[in-house]
Design an enzyme around this catalytic site. Structure first.
Site, PDB file in Angstrom:
ATOM      1  N   THR A  18      26.196  39.762 -54.843  1.00 15.21           N
ATOM      2  CA  THR A  18      27.423  39.076 -55.979  1.00 15.21           C
ATOM      3  C   THR A  18      27.857  40.787 -57.256  1.00 15.21           C
ATOM      4  OG1 THR A  18      26.590  37.530 -57.404  1.00 15.21           O
ATOM      5  CG2 THR A  18      26.899  36.571 -55.409  1.00 15.21           C
ATOM      6  N   ASP A  19      29.109  40.504 -57.245  1.00 16.25           N
ATOM      7  CA  ASP A  19      29.047  40.957 -58.721  1.00 16.25           C
ATOM      8  C   ASP A  19      28.853  40.075 -60.261  1.00 16.25           C
ATOM      9  OD1 ASP A  19      28.976  43.223 -60.494  1.00 16.25           O
ATOM     10  OD2 ASP A  19      31.626  43.754 -59.835  1.00 16.25           O
ATOM     11  N   TRP A  20      28.350  41.162 -61.488  1.00 14.89           N
ATOM     12  CA  TRP A  20      27.805  40.025 -62.138  1.00 14.89           C
ATOM     13  C   TRP A  20      28.458  38.487 -62.713  1.00 14.89           C
ATOM     14  CZ3 TRP A  20      24.632  42.609 -65.389  1.00 14.89           C
ATOM     15  CH2 TRP A  20      24.349  42.026 -66.777  1.00 14.89           C
TER      16      TRP A  20
END
Length: 770
Positions: A309-311
């Site tokens: 995932t991203d942040w």
């Protein structure tokens, strides 16, 4: 839990293309290696559920920092690695670049703890976007948008090799790069991180960088290469609002044909990981979209890599998107959709939530095992089990060669857009330099440079700003009066108190170099409400023009800010974009004529805020005829079109040939054209080949880039440029979600020349990709 079922059903209805989703690839994107798989299975079978959950979570280094923010707290390390078994760490301490030695020591401490407590190496990742941009002494190259402007694959290779070498030198084996979001909306604040607006250019440059970063064998990454995380998978760069991390609405055929294409090229080149789009497409958060994550990326192409995932984007499924009621539902939704590793930067209890979701039957154990296999496979392929850390033997770190490559890339990337005889400078002129970008390394580098939002002046003062480079090249001839300066507390604000002083100074100058554009920004902080260049900067140009002195307008910006009202006031216009630490030196050499311009715009530079176009618009969007026929070479009312760029010399195209008048789906068209340098200077030329589908069952794009080559010619020299275009490259995705190449005429064009060729039989593919 009905929400999870409902979202799964919606995802399955996402697109007609999903009819192909269960067709597995005949040839896997990465060939399986028996020794790698044996090691993965050996480790996996000895792991507890708690250990598996830990491997699936990634935290930021901030959770390990002591009170000084410069070192690791042993108690925190014991908790995060020893107790929770976390398998990955990212980012830099205190949001700042550190030395190679500091970074390496930090990673060594983490690895020693991980091997002692778990017996599985941790994997550390950094956002190295345009070189080793989080190492103080690292080699930075121009941003990707600049390398796209070179139309030269060699610079993508050079940057990738240097980035891999220097990142490994700091004991870091994984980079979140290359960025591959199509920059098709100039309002989006991350346009500069991409290679431009075209899928083919994006695919070619990103694939080249991927191979340079990883090497040729993705199963065995050596100690001079790193694993990639291609990002942001996918459709991230065209938010409907133009604002970062907001919804996109993309036609189903465009999603497959244009937005997936660069990622497919890199998956097939062996990319080991991909980071997921933070936003949503057509109403479905990408982190919850099983069709895109599992069917397209994994099953249809046989890709056995890992999705991260991203942040904090699992949290966004319930906090922002409201498709889950709480964190547990969000975790189950994302993992079941195909997420393998959760970047949950500050919340180590995500590990516990994962275990609870499995124990409550929300996530099947088979999905957990699949995710952990992919994570372990990545670590085995990177050699981390054999070498959690490695010997510090990198004599070429920050070497002169990398610096020369960065300079050369900057030279080839800066684009001359207008020249009414004022350039090159003779050397005798008195030069006034002004504008807020003239004395800023921060602006030359952009974001992801030593800090997230960019801070090159703080970390790399040894390099020249634009005014410093001009003072060095034209000693005694340069006066510096900024006129407008940036407010360093807010990148969008500037102060115009010095405009009158700059105007007064212009009266004693022969030529004005006015450097305008943007201060650095990154991601959501870069959101804005008006694409126009700031009014203060426009007023500076207006006031300077009243002196009657010729203005060389230098645009230093991450996206094409609108300047239609001031462009006529300038005798020359140069878009340097974000050329990094050697960008000022490159510009000085170009203005002096020591170097020649050869960059071309990798995006469309729009003129009007309500007319933001890409070059491959639909034929029905713009009607222009030539000799009674539709003009496929016409250009909309834009400031400058995709592929535009001037030189100090001139080039003539002639003798274009196509190998056949007709072709079938399995054929390859060989296209050649003669290019002659008709000027009196040596120069480089990016030779671009396009195709146009004249009649199709869906409204066709006016033209599409199909091939490009960069050549260098001496005055009077002619070279024949030859390219191959597979007939399948001319196919498109139809209304039924299937690739199709239809019988009929196509126009192949290059340099204003064109030839008509005919597809002799329609071909419809039953596979999701070709």
């Amino acid at each position: 839990m009905k929400r999870i079922i409902y979202i799964a059903i919606i995802a399955m209805m996402f697109t007609a293309v999903s009819a192909c989703s269960q067709k597995r690839a005949a040839n896997p994107a990465i060939q399986s290696d028996k020794a790698v798989e044996a090691k993965v299975e050996q480790v996996l079978k000895g792991m507890t559920l708690k250990e598996k959950a830990g491997q699936m979570v990634q935290l930021t280094i901030a959770v390990l920092e002591d009170d000084t923010h410069e070192a690791i707290d042993p108690a925190k390390l014991d908790k995060i690695i020893g107790e929770y078994k976390v398998g990955s760490i990212l980012n830099v301490m205190h949001d700042a670049a550190h030395t190679r030695e500091q970074t390496a020591e930090m990673v060594r401490q983490i690895q020693e703890k991980s091997m002692d407590a778990i017996g599985i190496p941790c994997i550390y990742g950094l956002d190295m976007i345009h070189g080793a941009s989080y190492l103080i002494e690292g080699s930075l190259y121009p941003q990707e948008i600049n390398l796209g402007a070179t139309f030269n694959r060699e610079y993508a290779r050079m940057m990738g090799e240097a980035m891999a070498y220097e990142t490994r030198a700091a004991q870091v084996p994984w980079v979140f790069s290359p960025v591959m979001d199509l920059g098709r909306d100039p309002r989006w604040p991350r346009q500069w991180e991409s290679w431009g607006e075209d899928p083919y250019l994006q695919a070619e440059m990103a694939r080249t960088e991927t191979l340079a970063l990883q090497g040729e064998d993705p199963n065995h990454i050596d100690l001079q290469h790193v694993g990639v995380s291609i990002k942001h998978y996918m459709g991230y760069g065209v938010p409907h609002s133009g604002k970062d991390r907001t919804p996109a609405y993309i036609a189903e055929n465009d999603l497959r044909e244009k937005y997936f294409a660069p990622f497919l090229a890199c998956f097939r080149a062996g990319a080991l990981t991909a980071m997921v789009n933070s936003a949503s497409i057509n109403g479905i958060p990408t982190h919850a979209n099983k069709i895109i994550l599992t069917d397209w990326a994994k099953e249809q192409i046989g890709w056995d890599g890992m999705l991260v995932t991203d942040w904090a984007d699992i949290d966004n499924l319930y906090v922002r998107d409201h498709v889950a009621a709480d964190k547990k539902e969000a975790v189950a939704l994302g993992i079941n959709a195909g997420i393998d590793m959760i970047m949950d930067p500050y919340d180590v209890t995500c590990c516990e939530v994962l275990v609870e979701a499995v124990n409550e039957g929300l996530i099947p154990m088979s999905r957990i095992d699949d995710a952990v296999r992919r994570i372990l496979r990545l670590k085995v392929r990177l050699g981390l089990f054999d070498n959690p850390t490695w010997e510090d033997d990198y004599p070429d770190f920050a070497c002169e060669r990398f610096g020369k490559e960065s300079y050369a890339a900057a030279v080839e990337s800066e684009v001359l857009l207008k020249n009414e005889g004022v350039l090159p400078l003779k050397g005798s002129e008195r030069i006034l330099v002004c504008g807020p970008n003239a004395n800023s390394l921060r602006a030359l580098n952009g974001g992801w440079s030593y800090r997230w939002q960019g801070s090159a002046d703080e970390f790399a003062p040894q390099y020249n700003t634009i005014v410093e480079a001009l003072q060095a090249r034209f000693p005694g001839k340069v006066t510096w009066v900024p006129g407008v300066v940036y407010d360093e507390s807010d990148w969008q604000k500037d102060n115009a108190d010095g405009v009158q002083k700059a105007k007064n100074a212009a009266r004693n100058a022969d030529v004005i170099v006015c450097c305008v554009g943007e201060n650095s920004y990154c991601e959501t902080p870069g959101n804005m409400d008006d694409l126009n260049l700031s009014q203060n900067q426009k007023d500076l140009v207006w006031q300077l023009s009243l002196t009657g002195k010729p203005i060389i307008l230098v645009l230093n910006e991450g996206r094409p800010r609108l300047i239609g009202d001031i462009e006529p006031l300038a005798k020359a216009v140069i878009d340097v974009m974000l050329p990094s630490n050697y960008g000022g030196d490159a510009l000085a050499a170009l203005l002096a004529g020591d170097e020649n311009f050869s960059g071309k715009l990798p995006f469309t530079y729009s003129k009007h805020i309500n007319s933001l176009h890409t070059y491959d618009y639909k034929v029905s969007e713009h009607r222009e005829t030539m000799g009674g026929s539709y003009n496929y070479d016409a250009v909309m009312d834009v400031q400058w079109p995709f592929g535009y760029g001037l030189s100090y010399t001139t080039f003539a195209y002639s003798n274009m040939k196509v190998s056949a008048d007709s072709f079938g789906a399995g054929d390859t068209l060989e296209v050649s054209v003669d290019v002659t340098n008709t000027g009196d200077r040596a120069g480089k030329e990016a030779v671009l080949f396009f195709s146009s589908d004249l009649v199709a069952s869906l409204i066709p794009d006016v033209r599409r880039l199909r091939a490009f080559e960069k050549i260098e010619l001496q005055p009077g020299e002619t070279k024949t440029v030859k390219v191959e275009i597979p007939a399948s490259a001319l196919a498109f995705v139809g209304a039924d979600g299937k690739w199709r190449l239809e019988e009929g005429d196509f126009r192949i064009s290059c340099g204003g020349l064109g030839a008509i060729v005919r597809c002799n039989k329609t071909k419809v593919w039953e596979t999701p990709n070709i």
